[in-house]
Design a protein around this motif. Structure first.
Motif, mmCIF file in Angstrom:
data_model
loop_
_atom_site.group_PDB
_atom_site.id
_atom_site.type_symbol
_atom_site.label_atom_id
_atom_site.label_comp_id
_atom_site.label_asym_id
_atom_site.label_seq_id
_atom_site.Cartn_x
_atom_site.Cartn_y
_atom_site.Cartn_z
ATOM 1 N N GLY A 53 -66.154 -56.674 62.787
ATOM 2 C CA GLY A 53 -65.041 -56.476 61.867
ATOM 3 C C GLY A 53 -63.789 -57.209 62.292
ATOM 4 O O GLY A 53 -62.889 -57.425 61.496
ATOM 5 N N GLY A 54 -63.683 -57.581 63.563
ATOM 6 C CA GLY A 54 -62.569 -58.385 64.050
ATOM 7 C C GLY A 54 -61.262 -57.662 64.298
ATOM 8 O O GLY A 54 -60.271 -58.286 64.638
ATOM 9 N N ALA A 55 -61.219 -56.334 64.150
ATOM 10 C CA ALA A 55 -59.958 -55.608 64.311
ATOM 11 C C ALA A 55 -59.584 -55.398 65.777
ATOM 12 O O ALA A 55 -58.420 -55.169 66.089
ATOM 13 C CB ALA A 55 -60.027 -54.259 63.601
ATOM 14 N N VAL A 56 -60.561 -55.474 66.661
ATOM 15 C CA VAL A 56 -60.308 -55.263 68.086
ATOM 16 C C VAL A 56 -60.856 -56.449 68.861
ATOM 17 O O VAL A 56 -62.008 -56.844 68.693
ATOM 18 C CB VAL A 56 -60.962 -53.960 68.605
ATOM 19 N N THR A 57 -59.999 -57.021 69.703
ATOM 20 C CA THR A 57 -60.395 -58.128 70.568
ATOM 21 C C THR A 57 -60.179 -57.713 72.013
ATOM 22 O O THR A 57 -59.183 -57.059 72.343
ATOM 23 C CB THR A 57 -59.576 -59.392 70.255
ATOM 24 N N TRP A 58 -61.114 -58.081 72.841
ATOM 25 C CA TRP A 58 -61.058 -57.773 74.271
ATOM 26 C C TRP A 58 -60.966 -59.059 75.064
ATOM 27 O O TRP A 58 -61.582 -60.063 74.718
ATOM 28 C CB TRP A 58 -62.323 -57.054 74.701
ATOM 29 N N ARG A 59 -60.218 -58.996 76.148
ATOM 30 C CA ARG A 59 -60.135 -60.112 77.089
ATOM 31 C C ARG A 59 -60.594 -59.566 78.433
ATOM 32 O O ARG A 59 -60.058 -58.569 78.922
ATOM 33 C CB ARG A 59 -58.691 -60.602 77.157
ATOM 34 N N PHE A 60 -61.599 -60.211 79.023
ATOM 35 C CA PHE A 60 -62.153 -59.789 80.307
ATOM 36 C C PHE A 60 -62.000 -60.902 81.329
ATOM 37 O O PHE A 60 -62.165 -62.079 81.006
ATOM 38 C CB PHE A 60 -63.650 -59.472 80.173
ATOM 39 N N THR A 61 -61.725 -60.513 82.554
ATOM 40 C CA THR A 61 -61.666 -61.488 83.638
ATOM 41 C C THR A 61 -63.086 -61.866 84.059
ATOM 42 O O THR A 61 -64.029 -61.110 83.860
ATOM 43 C CB THR A 61 -60.926 -60.924 84.862
ATOM 44 N N THR A 62 -63.211 -63.045 84.641
ATOM 45 C CA THR A 62 -64.470 -63.449 85.269
ATOM 46 C C THR A 62 -64.328 -63.220 86.767
ATOM 47 O O THR A 62 -63.243 -62.893 87.266
ATOM 48 C CB THR A 62 -64.788 -64.930 85.002
ATOM 49 N N GLU A 63 -65.409 -63.413 87.475
ATOM 50 C CA GLU A 63 -65.396 -63.190 88.933
ATOM 51 C C GLU A 63 -64.449 -64.124 89.662
ATOM 52 O O GLU A 63 -64.073 -63.847 90.806
ATOM 53 C CB GLU A 63 -66.811 -63.302 89.486
ATOM 54 N N THR A 64 -64.019 -65.222 89.046
ATOM 55 C CA THR A 64 -63.094 -66.146 89.702
ATOM 56 C C THR A 64 -61.645 -65.677 89.647
ATOM 57 O O THR A 64 -60.800 -66.229 90.328
ATOM 58 C CB THR A 64 -63.189 -67.557 89.076
ATOM 59 N N ASP A 65 -61.358 -64.653 88.854
ATOM 60 C CA ASP A 65 -59.994 -64.128 88.740
ATOM 61 C C ASP A 65 -59.774 -63.094 89.845
ATOM 62 O O ASP A 65 -60.585 -62.195 90.024
ATOM 63 C CB ASP A 65 -59.801 -63.483 87.368
ATOM 64 N N PRO A 66 -58.665 -63.172 90.575
ATOM 65 C CA PRO A 66 -58.398 -62.211 91.654
ATOM 66 C C PRO A 66 -58.277 -60.763 91.167
ATOM 67 O O PRO A 66 -58.473 -59.837 91.953
ATOM 68 C CB PRO A 66 -57.070 -62.678 92.250
ATOM 69 N N ALA A 67 -57.980 -60.537 89.892
ATOM 70 C CA ALA A 67 -57.838 -59.181 89.357
ATOM 71 C C ALA A 67 -59.172 -58.595 88.889
ATOM 72 O O ALA A 67 -59.223 -57.450 88.459
ATOM 73 C CB ALA A 67 -56.855 -59.178 88.189
ATOM 74 N N HIS A 68 -60.234 -59.356 88.969
ATOM 75 C CA HIS A 68 -61.548 -58.916 88.473
ATOM 76 C C HIS A 68 -62.032 -57.675 89.207
ATOM 77 O O HIS A 68 -61.856 -57.589 90.409
ATOM 78 C CB HIS A 68 -62.561 -60.046 88.636
ATOM 79 N N PRO A 69 -62.608 -56.726 88.486
ATOM 80 C CA PRO A 69 -62.842 -56.689 87.040
ATOM 81 C C PRO A 69 -61.645 -56.097 86.291
ATOM 82 O O PRO A 69 -61.056 -55.108 86.733
ATOM 83 C CB PRO A 69 -64.068 -55.783 86.908
#
Length: 121
Positions: A53-69
């Motif tokens: 439906g496109g009403a909710v979008t998520w952004r996830f870090t990958t393992e290369t990001d220091p804040a992961h997960p």
């Protein structure tokens, strides 16, 4: 949706509806009709998933990001007749890296949506 609603107030919260960023990622990957993953950012440090439906979008870090997960949930909601863009953060990585992730994302959001009023619940 963020680009389409630049004057909408933004509220940030910590509850993403899952116990952890990895739990959210697993649930979304199993969700029928969820959008295709796409690597983005400097050094491919995050990817996006859009709920059906496109009403909710998520952004996830990958393992290369220091804040992961970490996960950022972006949605809209109507309260008292006013429409808000909601940003919900869940960062299970190192505290300093999480603070930097949220600061960077908030700055990027402000740059992309300069007229949006910033609110914190």
């Amino acid at each position: 949706m963020i680009a389409l609603l630049p004057a909408m107030p933004v509220m940030a919260q910590d509850d993403i509806g899952y116990a952890s960023a990895l739990d959210a990622l697993a649930a979304l990957r199993a969700m029928p009709g969820a959008g295709t993953l796409s690597l983005s950012g400097a050094n491919n440090t995050f990817f996006l998933i859009t709920e059906p439906g496109g009403a909710v979008t998520w952004r996830f870090t990958t393992e290369t990001d220091p804040a992961h997960p970490a996960a950022i949930r972006m949605s809209t909601e109507t309260r008292d007749g006013q429409r808000f863009r909601l940003l919900r953060f869940r960062c299970d990585g190192a505290e300093a890296a999480c603070a930097q992730l949220i600061q960077n994302f908030t700055a990027e959001d402000a740059r992309l949506n300069p007229r949006a009023q910033r609110l914190k619940e």
